[in-house]
Design an enzyme around this catalytic site. Structure first.
Site, mmCIF file in Angstrom:
data_model
loop_
_atom_site.group_PDB
_atom_site.id
_atom_site.type_symbol
_atom_site.label_atom_id
_atom_site.label_comp_id
_atom_site.label_asym_id
_atom_site.label_seq_id
_atom_site.Cartn_x
_atom_site.Cartn_y
_atom_site.Cartn_z
ATOM 1 N N CYS A 26 0.852 -1.191 0.000
ATOM 2 C CA CYS A 26 0.000 0.000 0.000
ATOM 3 C C CYS A 26 0.890 1.245 0.000
ATOM 4 C CB CYS A 26 -0.865 -0.011 1.253
ATOM 5 S SG CYS A 26 -1.948 1.416 1.401
ATOM 6 N N GLU A 48 -8.635 -1.081 -2.496
ATOM 7 C CA GLU A 48 -9.042 0.335 -2.521
ATOM 8 C C GLU A 48 -10.446 0.508 -1.958
ATOM 9 O OE1 GLU A 48 -6.756 2.402 -2.928
ATOM 10 O OE2 GLU A 48 -5.359 0.910 -3.710
HETATM 11 ZN ZN LIG Z 1 -3.719 1.004 0.134
#
Ligand SMILES: [Zn+2]
Length: 157
Positions: free
Chosen positions: A86, A129
């Protein structure tokens, strides 16, 4: 526009729906595409850049960057464990269980309703997401020991 790093409250707060499909939204999405490309990512949610609104962008399986506004997951298939990272936790990769395929409904930047079926890496990116928009960080999808190790890895930087 900067990418917010974990831990930060905005990453653990559910986002509000988008109601206005205007130039401001278009500008934000254009900037997010630029920020994501520069960071070498394949997905970025609005709350990762400090905007608590329900949309994200991903790089799809064809290499195009697509926006998903007010997304809603309709169906998922299968389950697979795969390494995931991420932009809000640079260089921390964790094995996370997620569905293998997803059917998702959303709006594009003009407000038009769309539907996409994705599998593999694209499905994983969409689901990661989508979680961001619910205020769910991927650290919460692993066991406590793994989470602890990931957090101390972040603090060492
Ligand atoms: Zn992320």
């Amino acid at each position: 526009m900067n990418i917010i790093k974990y831990p930060n409250d905005i990453l653990e707060t559910p986002c509000e729906p988008v109601t206005e499909f205007n130039d401001e939204l278009r500008d934000i999405i254009t900037k997010m595409k630029d920020v994501m490309q520069k960071a070498g990512g394949i997905g970025l949610s609005a709350n990762q850049v400090g905007i608590s609104k329900s949309f994200f962008i991903i790089k799809d399986s064809k290499g195009s960057i697509v926006e998903f506004i007010n997304p809603k997951i309709i169906d998922v298939e299968g389950m697979v464990n795969f390494r995931e990272g991420c932009l809000s936790a640079p260089n921390v990769y964790l094995n996370v269980f997620r569905p293998e395929a997803v059917l998702i409904e959303y709006q594009d930047v003009t407000g038009e309703k769309r539907k996409t079926y994705a599998e593999g890496l694209e499905a994983r990116t969409i689901l990661h997401e989508y979680d961001h928009l619910q205020g769910v960080f991927y650290f919460s999808k692993v066991n406590r020991a793994t989470r602890k190790a990931a957090l101390s890895q972040l603090k060492r930087r």
